[in-house]
Every structure is written in C-alpha cells, then in structure tokens.
Design a protein around this motif. Structure first.
Motif, PDB file in Angstrom:
ATOM      1  N   ALA A 128       0.834  -1.206   0.000  1.00  0.00           N
ATOM      2  CA  ALA A 128       0.000   0.000   0.000  1.00  0.00           C
ATOM      3  C   ALA A 128       0.872   1.261   0.000  1.00  0.00           C
ATOM      4  CB  ALA A 128      -0.938  -0.008   1.203  1.00  0.00           C
ATOM      5  N   GLN A 129       1.936   1.258   0.783  1.00  0.00           N
ATOM      6  CA  GLN A 129       2.843   2.408   0.815  1.00  0.00           C
ATOM      7  C   GLN A 129       3.515   2.621  -0.539  1.00  0.00           C
ATOM      8  OE1 GLN A 129       5.488   1.450   4.048  1.00  0.00           O
ATOM      9  NE2 GLN A 129       4.270   2.589   5.547  1.00  0.00           N
ATOM     10  N   GLU A 151      -7.705  -0.640  -8.448  1.00  0.00           N
ATOM     11  CA  GLU A 151      -6.584   0.082  -9.052  1.00  0.00           C
ATOM     12  C   GLU A 151      -5.361  -0.836  -9.164  1.00  0.00           C
ATOM     13  OE1 GLU A 151      -4.635   4.490  -8.885  1.00  0.00           O
ATOM     14  OE2 GLU A 151      -6.526   4.068  -7.886  1.00  0.00           O
ATOM     15  N   TYR A 165      -0.563   5.865  -6.899  1.00  0.00           N
ATOM     16  CA  TYR A 165      -1.764   5.037  -6.997  1.00  0.00           C
ATOM     17  C   TYR A 165      -2.493   5.041  -5.658  1.00  0.00           C
ATOM     18  CZ  TYR A 165       0.309   2.924 -11.196  1.00  0.00           C
ATOM     19  OH  TYR A 165       0.857   2.701 -12.425  1.00  0.00           O
ATOM     20  N   LYS A 166      -3.777   4.857  -5.708  1.00  0.00           N
ATOM     21  CA  LYS A 166      -4.541   4.659  -4.485  1.00  0.00           C
ATOM     22  C   LYS A 166      -4.510   3.171  -4.166  1.00  0.00           C
ATOM     23  CE  LYS A 166      -7.417   8.638  -5.091  1.00  0.00           C
ATOM     24  NZ  LYS A 166      -8.716   9.204  -5.361  1.00  0.00           N
ATOM     25  N   PRO A 167      -4.210   2.807  -2.925  1.00  0.00           N
ATOM     26  CA  PRO A 167      -4.117   1.383  -2.580  1.00  0.00           C
ATOM     27  C   PRO A 167      -5.493   0.725  -2.478  1.00  0.00           C
ATOM     28  CG  PRO A 167      -3.652   2.719  -0.655  1.00  0.00           C
ATOM     29  CD  PRO A 167      -3.829   3.665  -1.813  1.00  0.00           C
ATOM     30  N   ARG A 168      -6.101   0.555  -3.619  1.00  0.00           N
ATOM     31  CA  ARG A 168      -7.415  -0.084  -3.715  1.00  0.00           C
ATOM     32  C   ARG A 168      -7.306  -1.295  -4.625  1.00  0.00           C
ATOM     33  NH1 ARG A 168     -10.607   5.502  -4.734  1.00  0.00           N
ATOM     34  NH2 ARG A 168     -10.530   6.246  -2.584  1.00  0.00           N
ATOM     35  N   GLU A 227       1.043   4.164  -2.963  1.00  0.00           N
ATOM     36  CA  GLU A 227       0.823   5.581  -2.701  1.00  0.00           C
ATOM     37  C   GLU A 227       1.998   6.427  -3.170  1.00  0.00           C
ATOM     38  OE1 GLU A 227      -0.093   5.563   1.490  1.00  0.00           O
ATOM     39  OE2 GLU A 227      -2.243   5.430   1.083  1.00  0.00           O
TER      40      GLU A 227
END
Length: 132
Positions: free
Chosen positions: A13-14, A27, A21-24, A17
């Motif tokens: 996730a980091q 995506e 990018y959004k950590p979804r 970001e």
C-alpha cells in the motif's frame, strides 16, 4: 505467518501511494494486469494482497516492485534486509534518447504485445550471439 502477510500488505500500500496510486484492489488489479505478461489476476487476488491475506508468487512480486518503483526484496521483506546490488547499475547511463523513447513506447504496450517484443528481442540477441 499472518504478521508477515500484514507487513507485506502495508508495504504494498505504501509503495502504491508513493507511486501515485490509491491502494485499492481495483486500481492494483488494473495496474498489475497491464504490466504482467502472464495470466491475469482477479480483483479478488489484488484484494487479498492488499488486505494481508496473501503474498504473491515471486514472478508477480517482481512485476509489482517494478510497477511501483521499489526493490522486490524490500517489498517482500522490508528494508531491514540487505538487498543484493545489481551489477548493471550503470546501464541507464548508456541509453540514448532514442532508446529511452523506445522503452517508453514498449512500456505503453499491452501485456501481450510486450511479451511478443521480448520474444523478438531474445531471438535477435540469440541470432547475434551465434554469429559473434
């Protein structure tokens, strides 16, 4: 094992970001499949990576690391581990503007076309090596 997966998902996730990018899951799913030459992964798989329920196989980890601009070892294990240095670290200095434009065009291709280009380059390199 659960903590290891949770730590991986946090690092993923980091990295997402930091790369913009959004950590979804949706995506991650789209970004990964646009860069991976193998069989596409599902959005559920991307969700499992981001939720700490699974860690991807090494080939997928390599793609994720390249996609988000981190070292595969750091993404998988964290930065407290020492990564092996790449002996080709200076290769980027030898690339011309034309080479950079070609690489940008290559990176914009869909995964299947990128795979075809890799096969062509490998065949040309093998043919050149056999003549050398």
């Amino acid at each position: 094992m659960k903590d290891e997966r949770q730590e991986f998902s946090r690092r993923l996730a980091q990295a997402m970001e930091k790369a913009g990018y959004k950590p979804r899951p949706g995506e991650l799913h789209k970004a990964f499949n646009s860069s991976y030459a193998g069989t596409s992964v599902s959005e559920m798989t991307a969700s499992r990576w981001l939720s700490g329920k699974a860690i991807p196989a090494q080939d997928k980890l390599q793609v994720l690391a390249a996609l988000f601009g981190v070292e595969p070892h750091a993404l998988r294990f964290g930065s407290r581990k020492v990564a092996v240095a790449d002996d080709r670290a200076g290769w980027a200095e030898a690339i011309t503007a034309q080479d950079r434009a070609m690489l940008d065009a290559f990176l914009s291709l869909p995964a299947k076309q990128r795979g075809l280009v890799r096969e062509l380059v490998a065949a040309l390199a093998a043919a050149g090596a056999s003549k050398g």
